[in-house]
Motif scaffolding. Sequence first.
Motif, PDB file in Angstrom:
ATOM      1  N   ILE A  29       0.874  -1.170   0.000  1.00 61.24           N
ATOM      2  CA  ILE A  29       0.000   0.000   0.000  1.00 61.24           C
ATOM      3  C   ILE A  29       0.914   1.224   0.000  1.00 61.24           C
ATOM      4  CG2 ILE A  29      -1.991   1.101   1.079  1.00 61.24           C
ATOM      5  CD1 ILE A  29      -2.387  -1.900   0.416  1.00 61.24           C
ATOM      6  N   THR A  30       0.863   2.052  -1.043  1.00 57.37           N
ATOM      7  CA  THR A  30       1.814   3.157  -1.176  1.00 57.37           C
ATOM      8  C   THR A  30       1.350   4.389  -0.416  1.00 57.37           C
ATOM      9  OG1 THR A  30       0.939   4.362  -3.098  1.00 57.37           O
ATOM     10  CG2 THR A  30       2.134   2.298  -3.544  1.00 57.37           C
ATOM     11  N   TRP A  31       2.240   5.379  -0.358  1.00 54.32           N
ATOM     12  CA  TRP A  31       1.928   6.655   0.290  1.00 54.32           C
ATOM     13  C   TRP A  31       0.723   7.334  -0.368  1.00 54.32           C
ATOM     14  CZ3 TRP A  31       1.831  10.616  -3.118  1.00 54.32           C
ATOM     15  CH2 TRP A  31       2.562  10.471  -4.302  1.00 54.32           C
ATOM     16  N   ALA A  32       0.497   7.063  -1.653  1.00 55.99           N
ATOM     17  CA  ALA A  32      -0.557   7.763  -2.394  1.00 55.99           C
ATOM     18  C   ALA A  32      -1.952   7.212  -2.126  1.00 55.99           C
ATOM     19  CB  ALA A  32      -0.255   7.690  -3.897  1.00 55.99           C
ATOM     20  N   ASP A  33      -2.050   6.129  -1.365  1.00 47.05           N
ATOM     21  CA  ASP A  33      -3.334   5.501  -1.086  1.00 47.05           C
ATOM     22  C   ASP A  33      -4.150   6.382  -0.122  1.00 47.05           C
ATOM     23  OD1 ASP A  33      -4.424   2.337  -1.231  1.00 47.05           O
ATOM     24  OD2 ASP A  33      -5.216   3.535   0.419  1.00 47.05           O
ATOM     25  N   THR A  34      -5.397   6.681  -0.493  1.00 42.29           N
ATOM     26  CA  THR A  34      -6.222   7.601   0.310  1.00 42.29           C
ATOM     27  C   THR A  34      -7.446   6.927   0.921  1.00 42.29           C
ATOM     28  OG1 THR A  34      -7.447   8.323  -1.662  1.00 42.29           O
ATOM     29  CG2 THR A  34      -5.496   9.607  -1.043  1.00 42.29           C
ATOM     30  N   ARG A  35      -7.496   5.620   0.967  1.00 46.43           N
ATOM     31  CA  ARG A  35      -8.682   4.936   1.488  1.00 46.43           C
ATOM     32  C   ARG A  35      -8.950   5.257   2.968  1.00 46.43           C
ATOM     33  NH1 ARG A  35      -6.692  -1.245   0.879  1.00 46.43           N
ATOM     34  NH2 ARG A  35      -5.495  -0.278  -0.803  1.00 46.43           N
ATOM     35  N   SER A  36      -7.911   5.660   3.697  1.00 45.44           N
ATOM     36  CA  SER A  36      -8.084   5.963   5.120  1.00 45.44           C
ATOM     37  C   SER A  36      -8.285   7.456   5.373  1.00 45.44           C
ATOM     38  CB  SER A  36      -6.880   5.462   5.921  1.00 45.44           C
ATOM     39  OG  SER A  36      -5.698   6.120   5.515  1.00 45.44           O
ATOM     40  N   GLU A  37      -8.704   8.185   4.354  1.00 48.06           N
ATOM     41  CA  GLU A  37      -8.856   9.640   4.467  1.00 48.06           C
ATOM     42  C   GLU A  37      -9.819  10.044   5.587  1.00 48.06           C
ATOM     43  OE1 GLU A  37      -8.771  13.053   1.071  1.00 48.06           O
ATOM     44  OE2 GLU A  37     -10.236  11.444   0.824  1.00 48.06           O
ATOM     45  N   LYS A  38     -10.957   9.342   5.695  1.00 52.08           N
ATOM     46  CA  LYS A  38     -11.936   9.674   6.737  1.00 52.08           C
ATOM     47  C   LYS A  38     -11.393   9.380   8.121  1.00 52.08           C
ATOM     48  CE  LYS A  38     -16.053   9.109   3.851  1.00 52.08           C
ATOM     49  NZ  LYS A  38     -17.312   8.332   3.637  1.00 52.08           N
ATOM     50  N   ILE A  39     -10.571   8.339   8.234  1.00 56.30           N
ATOM     51  CA  ILE A  39      -9.944   8.011   9.519  1.00 56.30           C
ATOM     52  C   ILE A  39      -8.964   9.103   9.912  1.00 56.30           C
ATOM     53  CG2 ILE A  39      -8.337   6.417  10.648  1.00 56.30           C
ATOM     54  CD1 ILE A  39      -9.757   4.180   9.010  1.00 56.30           C
ATOM     55  N   GLU A  54      -9.093  12.251   9.091  1.00 60.02           N
ATOM     56  CA  GLU A  54      -9.869  13.417   9.496  1.00 60.02           C
ATOM     57  C   GLU A  54     -10.447  13.216  10.900  1.00 60.02           C
ATOM     58  OE1 GLU A  54     -11.584  17.075   9.630  1.00 60.02           O
ATOM     59  OE2 GLU A  54     -10.062  16.306   8.241  1.00 60.02           O
ATOM     60  N   GLU A  55     -10.898  12.007  11.192  1.00 64.22           N
ATOM     61  CA  GLU A  55     -11.431  11.679  12.514  1.00 64.22           C
ATOM     62  C   GLU A  55     -10.374  11.879  13.598  1.00 64.22           C
ATOM     63  OE1 GLU A  55     -12.277   7.459  14.616  1.00 64.22           O
ATOM     64  OE2 GLU A  55     -13.359   7.768  12.728  1.00 64.22           O
ATOM     65  N   ILE A  56      -9.141  11.426  13.326  1.00 58.69           N
ATOM     66  CA  ILE A  56      -8.066  11.586  14.300  1.00 58.69           C
ATOM     67  C   ILE A  56      -7.712  13.056  14.462  1.00 58.69           C
ATOM     68  CG2 ILE A  56      -5.664  11.023  14.852  1.00 58.69           C
ATOM     69  CD1 ILE A  56      -6.042   8.428  13.243  1.00 58.69           C
ATOM     70  N   ARG A  57      -7.651  13.789  13.339  1.00 62.63           N
ATOM     71  CA  ARG A  57      -7.312  15.218  13.410  1.00 62.63           C
ATOM     72  C   ARG A  57      -8.293  16.005  14.268  1.00 62.63           C
ATOM     73  NH1 ARG A  57      -5.757  14.636   7.864  1.00 62.63           N
ATOM     74  NH2 ARG A  57      -7.832  15.310   7.191  1.00 62.63           N
ATOM     75  N   ILE A 112      -0.900  13.870  10.372  1.00 61.99           N
ATOM     76  CA  ILE A 112      -2.030  12.940  10.457  1.00 61.99           C
ATOM     77  C   ILE A 112      -2.746  12.979   9.125  1.00 61.99           C
ATOM     78  CG2 ILE A 112      -4.145  12.365  11.689  1.00 61.99           C
ATOM     79  CD1 ILE A 112      -2.925  13.797  14.140  1.00 61.99           C
ATOM     80  N   HIS A 113      -2.464  11.987   8.302  1.00 58.46           N
ATOM     81  CA  HIS A 113      -2.874  12.000   6.896  1.00 58.46           C
ATOM     82  C   HIS A 113      -3.053  10.562   6.441  1.00 58.46           C
ATOM     83  CE1 HIS A 113      -2.418  12.603   2.506  1.00 58.46           C
ATOM     84  NE2 HIS A 113      -2.801  13.853   2.727  1.00 58.46           N
TER      85      HIS A 113
END
Length: 318
Positions: free
Chosen positions: A96-106, A108-111, A127-128
């Motif tokens: 899973i590379t740095w460019a993978d954004t599937r955890s974007e909502k997670i 934002e939740e942590i932020r 936190i990205h």
Amino acid sequence: MEPYIIGIDLGTGSTKAVALNYSGEVIASSQFHYSSLDTPHGYSEQDPEIIWKAFRNCLIDVTNILKHVPFAVSFSSCMHSLIIIDRNNLPLTNLITWADTRSEKIAEEIRQSVMAEAIYTQSGTPIHSMSPLCKIIWFGRNEPEIFTKAFKFISIKEFIWYRLFGVYEIDQSIASATGLFNIETNIWNQQSLQLCGINVEQLSAIMPTNFMRANIIPEIADELKIAQETAFCIGASDGCLANIGSFSVEPGTAALTIGTSGAVRIVHNSPVFNFGAMIFNYVLEADTFICGAPVNNGGNVLEWMMKNFLENINPVEK
């Protein structure tokens, strides 16, 4: 025969090897390109075996050119990658590379959580969705069968290193880009691990960036056509090493690099925190940090343009 060393970079778009003599002159080089797999929108995955083959081919290319083996090999590697490994030391996932954004909502939740600033300042990592911290949480919530089978959570460099030596070790530089490492204590960060639901045993042993190991597994030495006693330096991340390679290490000097992504970086003797801007602070060595900010789109914009426009343009008949 002229002695030499090899620097090898495990990149997002290719693996590159450069041979240098003891005067610092480039005497040979090799590069093998690869691309990401065809995955759903927001996903960015690669086959780790393809990257192993590129690594192997680069080493063989250089040694074939120079007709003898190197004195040592040192690693550079892209950051934020994640592979989940089972108890048989086999991948349960692609890279899973740095460019993978599937955890974007997670992310934002942590932020938005009360622990956000503490996690950021402890780890030095924004936190990205790029960070393994967020990716591991995503797997825990969305792929529980994979998550419960996980023996190790590793990067692409650790994947190659394990193939060479049969041990899981990670340098402080790559570790400091995971969101799981404490850049003040130089150990795995307990608050991050608790957030992910994993333990220290599921991560690699942390080594300084100048750590060296020799005596690679005999059959791997045969496959690479390299001496078994060749020394390998674990090295650092591509971002940190870019400042060294561009001689941007003095106060008041910044490095701007454009690869698949892009970043501007400075060298500083302590972290430079800015929670709002999420300035990154990655370890180069003891009391030396690479601080700056990234952009996810760099050279990959050109790749996207060629794939979506230029390949579909038919030549005009005259």
